[in-house]
Design a protein around this motif. Structure first.
Motif, PDB file in Angstrom:
ATOM      1  N   HIS A 205       0.808  -1.220   0.000  1.00  0.00           N
ATOM      2  CA  HIS A 205       0.000   0.000   0.000  1.00  0.00           C
ATOM      3  C   HIS A 205       0.841   1.270   0.000  1.00  0.00           C
ATOM      4  O   HIS A 205       0.309   2.378  -0.118  1.00  0.00           O
ATOM      5  CB  HIS A 205      -0.923   0.018   1.219  1.00  0.00           C
ATOM      6  N   LYS A 208       0.567   4.332  -2.543  1.00  0.00           N
ATOM      7  CA  LYS A 208      -0.405   5.422  -2.388  1.00  0.00           C
ATOM      8  C   LYS A 208       0.239   6.641  -1.745  1.00  0.00           C
ATOM      9  O   LYS A 208      -0.027   7.786  -2.135  1.00  0.00           O
ATOM     10  CB  LYS A 208      -1.591   4.950  -1.556  1.00  0.00           C
ATOM     11  N   SER A 253      -6.538   6.970   2.129  1.00  0.00           N
ATOM     12  CA  SER A 253      -6.598   5.540   1.834  1.00  0.00           C
ATOM     13  C   SER A 253      -5.306   4.843   2.270  1.00  0.00           C
ATOM     14  O   SER A 253      -5.331   3.729   2.815  1.00  0.00           O
ATOM     15  CB  SER A 253      -6.829   5.329   0.337  1.00  0.00           C
ATOM     16  N   PHE A 254      -4.164   5.497   2.039  1.00  0.00           N
ATOM     17  CA  PHE A 254      -2.889   4.959   2.518  1.00  0.00           C
ATOM     18  C   PHE A 254      -2.890   4.836   4.043  1.00  0.00           C
ATOM     19  O   PHE A 254      -2.449   3.819   4.594  1.00  0.00           O
ATOM     20  CB  PHE A 254      -1.740   5.856   2.071  1.00  0.00           C
ATOM     21  N   ASP A 257      -4.962   1.824   5.097  1.00  0.00           N
ATOM     22  CA  ASP A 257      -4.274   0.559   4.833  1.00  0.00           C
ATOM     23  C   ASP A 257      -3.097   0.367   5.788  1.00  0.00           C
ATOM     24  O   ASP A 257      -2.858  -0.744   6.288  1.00  0.00           O
ATOM     25  CB  ASP A 257      -3.758   0.534   3.386  1.00  0.00           C
ATOM     26  N   ASP A 258      -2.373   1.450   6.052  1.00  0.00           N
ATOM     27  CA  ASP A 258      -1.217   1.353   6.927  1.00  0.00           C
ATOM     28  C   ASP A 258      -1.636   1.079   8.368  1.00  0.00           C
ATOM     29  O   ASP A 258      -0.977   0.308   9.084  1.00  0.00           O
ATOM     30  CB  ASP A 258      -0.403   2.641   6.851  1.00  0.00           C
ATOM     31  N   TYR A 261      -2.482  -2.525   8.599  1.00  0.00           N
ATOM     32  CA  TYR A 261      -1.245  -3.314   8.613  1.00  0.00           C
ATOM     33  C   TYR A 261      -0.604  -3.301   9.998  1.00  0.00           C
ATOM     34  O   TYR A 261      -0.195  -4.346  10.517  1.00  0.00           O
ATOM     35  CB  TYR A 261      -0.268  -2.766   7.569  1.00  0.00           C
TER      36      TYR A 261
END
Length: 273
Positions: A205, A208, A253-254, A257-258, A261
């Motif tokens: 990801h 992004k 969005s990053f 996702d981060d 994670y």
């Protein structure tokens, strides 16, 4: 005067900050503009003419503090623009800049350009830039080094305090403010990109983040341009802000996702323990 200009155009101009005070732009220095402004104020901004202006002033203009002088500046600006166009000359810039801005304090400033709203816009923008640096530091260095991030946070707060104090108490220096924020922006971009290059294969990801910071830097080139506003509303500064809207979505969005994670990584670590 107010009745002669279309309502929508005047509302757009209010939202775009054309009501702000002159700060030495080329158009403000034109003899024709200055003569027109002086004559307009003498004829319309005192006595019965001023009372007539106030009686006919629309509510939305009164709420933003639009004055008779502002109205004269508006009319004389367009008179000068029309004459420039007839002569085939490049349209000059008036009153600093004309722009649309979606951010709150920038919206306030561009709705009503005063010394106070201008400072709030500039200071909050600097705070946002410094927060971006802080966010970058937290993600890349601070997760496992809480003491380091605390020291860095204190440094950034001290820098912001000194920055605001200088601009408020010593000199409101536009060149210094631009250089300081540009340097911080370049620092953030370089920092993020270095981290993205080191983690791109392990974290899918990350692209992004890299795309967002690179595109943001490319959009920043608009801030170096100076051209007449499209439709007399959208100038380079406005287009820069419009372009940042999808980039905020991409960067968010990053972050999502981060965060997922990191949450999964911490959960796996707890299971091992």
């Amino acid at each position: 005067m107010a009745a002669r200009a279309p309502l929508l155009l005047r509302l757009l101009l209010l939202l775009a900050a054309a009501a702000g005070p002159a700060r030495g732009s080329q158009g403000d220095r034109e003899p024709l503009y200055r003569e027109c402004l002086s004559r307009c104020e003498r004829q319309n901004c005192s006595g019965a003419a001023l009372r007539h202006f106030r009686d006919r002033q629309p509510l939305y203009m009164g709420l933003t503090g639009w004055t008779c002088r502002d109205d004269c500046q508006y009319d004389c600006m367009w008179l000068t623009v029309r004459l420039y166009q007839r002569g085939g000359h490049r349209v000059p810039q008036f009153h600093g800049k004309v722009s649309l801005n979606a951010w709150f304090w920038s919206t306030v400033f561009h709705t009503r350009d005063t010394a106070l709203t201008e400072k709030l816009d500039y200071f909050c923008a600097s705070a946002a830039v410094l927060h971006s640096v802080y966010l970058c530091c937290v993600r890349t260095l601070g997760l496992q080094r809480p003491a380091l991030i605390s020291i860095f946070r204190a440094f950034l707060l001290l820098f912001l305090t000194c920055h605001i104090s200088y601009l408020s108490l010593v000199r409101f220096d536009y060149g210094y403010n631009l250089a300081a924020n540009a340097a911080l922006g370049m620092l953030t971009v370089g920092w993020w990109l270095r981290w993205c290059l080191g983690h791109g294969r392990r974290l899918p990801h990350v692209w992004k983040c890299a795309a967002a910071v690179l595109l943001l830097q490319a959009l920043a080139l608009l801030e170096l341009l100076d051209f007449p506003p499209l439709l007399w509303v959208l100038d380079a500064h406005a287009l820069w802000h419009i372009g940042t809207i999808p980039l905020n979505v991409l960067f968010y969005s990053f972050l999502m996702d981060d965060s997922l994670y990191l949450l999964k990584a911490n959960s796996d670590l707890l299971k091992v323990d």
